[in-house]
Design a protein around this motif. Sequence first.
Motif, PDB file in Angstrom:
ATOM      1  N   GLU A  14     -19.780  -5.649  -2.378  1.00 26.90           N
ATOM      2  CA  GLU A  14     -20.426  -6.761  -3.082  1.00 26.90           C
ATOM      3  C   GLU A  14     -20.487  -8.054  -2.268  1.00 26.90           C
ATOM      4  N   VAL A  15     -19.888  -8.048  -1.077  1.00 28.11           N
ATOM      5  CA  VAL A  15     -19.925  -9.232  -0.208  1.00 28.11           C
ATOM      6  C   VAL A  15     -20.666  -8.869   1.068  1.00 28.11           C
ATOM      7  N   MET A  16     -21.795  -9.511   1.286  1.00 30.24           N
ATOM      8  CA  MET A  16     -22.596  -9.304   2.505  1.00 30.24           C
ATOM      9  C   MET A  16     -22.900  -7.813   2.749  1.00 30.24           C
ATOM     10  N   GLY A  18     -21.217  -5.250   2.407  1.00 29.32           N
ATOM     11  CA  GLY A  18     -20.139  -4.472   3.009  1.00 29.32           C
ATOM     12  C   GLY A  18     -19.855  -4.773   4.465  1.00 29.32           C
ATOM     13  N   LYS A  19     -20.595  -5.725   5.056  1.00 28.04           N
ATOM     14  CA  LYS A  19     -20.296  -6.098   6.447  1.00 28.04           C
ATOM     15  C   LYS A  19     -18.880  -6.647   6.520  1.00 28.04           C
ATOM     16  N   PRO A  20     -18.170  -6.397   7.595  1.00 28.55           N
ATOM     17  CA  PRO A  20     -16.849  -7.007   7.745  1.00 28.55           C
ATOM     18  C   PRO A  20     -16.984  -8.534   7.825  1.00 28.55           C
ATOM     19  N   VAL A  21     -16.224  -9.209   6.998  1.00 29.17           N
ATOM     20  CA  VAL A  21     -16.234 -10.675   6.959  1.00 29.17           C
ATOM     21  C   VAL A  21     -14.801 -11.177   7.012  1.00 29.17           C
ATOM     22  N   ILE A  22     -14.664 -12.444   7.308  1.00 25.42           N
ATOM     23  CA  ILE A  22     -13.353 -13.068   7.229  1.00 25.42           C
ATOM     24  C   ILE A  22     -13.028 -13.221   5.744  1.00 25.42           C
ATOM     25  N   LYS A  23     -11.834 -12.774   5.365  1.00 29.89           N
ATOM     26  CA  LYS A  23     -11.452 -12.756   3.950  1.00 29.89           C
ATOM     27  C   LYS A  23     -11.672 -14.105   3.286  1.00 29.89           C
ATOM     28  N   ILE A  27     -18.363 -15.324   6.013  1.00 33.01           N
ATOM     29  CA  ILE A  27     -18.585 -15.448   7.459  1.00 33.01           C
ATOM     30  C   ILE A  27     -18.381 -14.074   8.088  1.00 33.01           C
ATOM     31  N   PRO A  28     -19.477 -13.456   8.581  1.00 31.27           N
ATOM     32  CA  PRO A  28     -19.362 -12.118   9.172  1.00 31.27           C
ATOM     33  C   PRO A  28     -18.624 -12.132  10.512  1.00 31.27           C
TER      34      PRO A  28
END
Length: 78
Positions: A14-16, A18-23, A27-28
Amino acid sequence: MTIDWKGHIASEPEVMFGKPVIKNTRIPVDLILEKLAAGDKMEDLLEAYPSLTKEDIVSCLLFAAETIKNEVVYSKAS
């Protein structure tokens, strides 16, 4: 100083998408890696993104290293 990137990087559908982001941010990780590769310094990123910490940025590098650590690259025989 030992940093566990898993405490700083998240991947949730649900965030971007599923791209890895800073918790706790949108920010990807790839954005931070691209900016570092383009020559931005850690201080530049901390100023541009006040919610980031040095540990967040180092975690992006550790995440990238661990992600490709076991990649197998096949070269074409000549």
